[in-house]
Design a protein around this motif. Structure first.
Motif, PDB file in Angstrom:
ATOM      1  N   ASP A 181      93.659  51.093  90.624  1.00 23.61           N
ATOM      2  CA  ASP A 181      93.628  49.644  90.360  1.00 23.61           C
ATOM      3  C   ASP A 181      92.413  48.961  90.984  1.00 23.61           C
ATOM      4  O   ASP A 181      92.399  47.734  91.122  1.00 23.61           O
ATOM      5  N   HIS A 217      95.616  54.908  83.223  1.00 23.78           N
ATOM      6  CA  HIS A 217      96.935  54.905  83.867  1.00 23.78           C
ATOM      7  C   HIS A 217      97.923  53.928  83.226  1.00 23.78           C
ATOM      8  O   HIS A 217      99.091  53.906  83.585  1.00 23.78           O
ATOM      9  N   HIS A 218      97.460  53.099  82.276  1.00 30.36           N
ATOM     10  CA  HIS A 218      98.404  52.238  81.534  1.00 30.36           C
ATOM     11  C   HIS A 218      98.610  52.730  80.106  1.00 30.36           C
ATOM     12  O   HIS A 218      99.167  52.012  79.274  1.00 30.36           O
TER      13      HIS A 218
HETATM   14 FE   LIG Z   1      96.862  49.247  86.848  1.00 28.74          FE
END
Ligand SMILES: [Fe+2]
Ligand SMILES: [Fe+2]
Length: 401
Positions: A180, A231-232
């Motif tokens: 992130d 990752h999404h």
């Molecule tokens: Fe994320």
């Protein structure tokens, strides 16, 4: 030794484990064997500490299960993350200390391999000081334990190709620590907005995957950088980012199923779980049992079913040391976790339905797998029966057609 939520601390309770802030792991706020001063309790809440471990007979045996080494390594990784993220925020130039992060992940991994690698006593770092740093570290830890269990299963079932794909878990850990990072380039108003994001804000928030990928791709091997980018991405083809063809400029079809690199499929499960169990600017922390139930229902089709199934065998809905209310009114403490029957752990009876402490001979252990008429009904004043019903097995719910 028991886990006690901070709001349930009572005068005279003595700590079984030190209370440390993630920022100062070497200098605990309170040492083991210290009586907890009641005037400290509001501050613990402010620091984001949700529970503490206190001494309690006859649960001393839980201390043998608790691995201080795992907690120590977890915190060390956090400090590395913190050092890097703060440097990036300070200088706004990208100087990621990849070697330092890799070393911390490597040490954590070596430790997990030498221990039983279980999450039964996992200590989630809380977000009191910086959500992004604590979350990145938690996702790394959860993903590594999940991947190790998946690796064991691949080897046992002779999935040679999958076992090879899982060979260098350091890259998975590294990708998770950075997953992130792109949020540091999204405006603070959007990242910390307490309410719902509007369409424009949501589109900008979703760009954290591509921002992060641009930040890291020249610094880390592709398998780690892919975790940041994908990752999404969901197993059923939903999720983001939607990438464009560099030649035609047209949007490419979404990645789906096994086209999504395996490290990204692992990171996505750990990410969803940790984000939902942590306190956020727009929501309170949820109990593990609730989050695991929501993952089965609200996230149907999002995850690789094999990884999801291993995850449910890895993360206990009722952590060891947690006090629970049984459906017959007895208060009990969770003392073991059965991966194949996660919602029916082994418990030890503690108090009668009237709240009286049971005498030692009545404090028997019950394996809830053997007593189908009995179930865990309450945790911390919350009725958890709606969540336990869907967790009688470790197999995920079938995906929606
Ligand atoms: Fe994320
Ligand atoms: Fe995340």
């Amino acid at each position: 030794m028991l886990r006690v939520p901070v709001h349930a601390i009572q005068p005279g309770m003595v700590l079984a484990r030190p209370i440390a802030l993630p920022t100062k792991p070497d200098r605990p706020l309170l040492q083991r064997d210290c009586e907890i001063p009641m005037d400290l309790v509001p501050h613990l809440k402010r620091f984001g500490i949700r529970e503490v471990w206190v001494r309690r007979r006859p649960f001393e045996f839980l201390e043998d299960l608790l691995d201080e080494g795992a907690i120590e390594h977890h915190r060390r990784v956090y400090l590395q993350v913190r050092r890097n993220f703060e440097a990036i925020l300070r200088d706004s130039t990208l100087e990621i200390d990849v070697a330092g992060l890799e070393k911390a992940v490597g040490e954590l991994l070596a430790f997990l391999r030498s221990s039983d690698g279980s999450l039964a006593l996992f200590e989630q770092l809380d977000a009191f000081d910086n959500y992004l740093m604590a979350h990145s570290t938690n996702v790394c830890y959860l993903a590594l334990v999940l991947a190790m269990n998946l690796q064991r299963r691949s080897i046992a079932e002779r999935h040679v190709e999958q076992a090879q794909d899982l060979a260098d878990l350091r890259l998975l850990g590294l990708g998770c620590l950075m997953h992130d990072m792109g949020k540091m380039l999204v405006s603070r108003e959007i990242v910390h907005k307490p309410g719902k994001l509007d369409a424009r804000e949501m589109a900008e928030m979703r760009r954290h995957t591509t921002y992060g990928y641009q930040m890291v791709r020249r610094h880390v091997p592709p398998q780690a950088a892919q975790v940041v980018l994908h990752h999404h991405q969901r197993w059923d083809g939903s999720g983001y980012p939607r990438l464009g063809d560099s030649r035609t400029g047209r949007e490419l079809p979404p990645l789906a199923g096994s086209e999504i690199p395996i490290f990204c499929r692992i990171a996505t499960v750990a990410d969803v779980y940790d984000a939902a169990t942590m306190r956020r600017c727009y929501s309170e922390a949820k109990l593990p049992v609730q989050v695991l139930c929501e993952m089965r229902h609200q996230c149907r089709g999002f995850f690789d079913p094999q990884i999801e199934s291993v995850f449910y065998q890895t993360v206990p809905p009722f952590p060891i040391g947690q006090t629970v209310g049984l459906s017959d009114g007895v208060e009990a403490v969770v003392v073991d976790f059965h991966p194949s029957s996660p919602a029916r752990p082994r418990v030890k009876r503690l108090r009668s339905p009237k709240g009286e402490a049971l005498p030692p001979h009545a404090q028997e252990e019950i394996d809830l797998r053997d007593v189908p008429e009995l179930e865990i009904a309450w945790v911390d004043g919350q009725d958890v029966r709606p969540y336990t019903a869907c967790q009688q097995s470790s197999v995920p719910e079938p995906a929606l057609a």
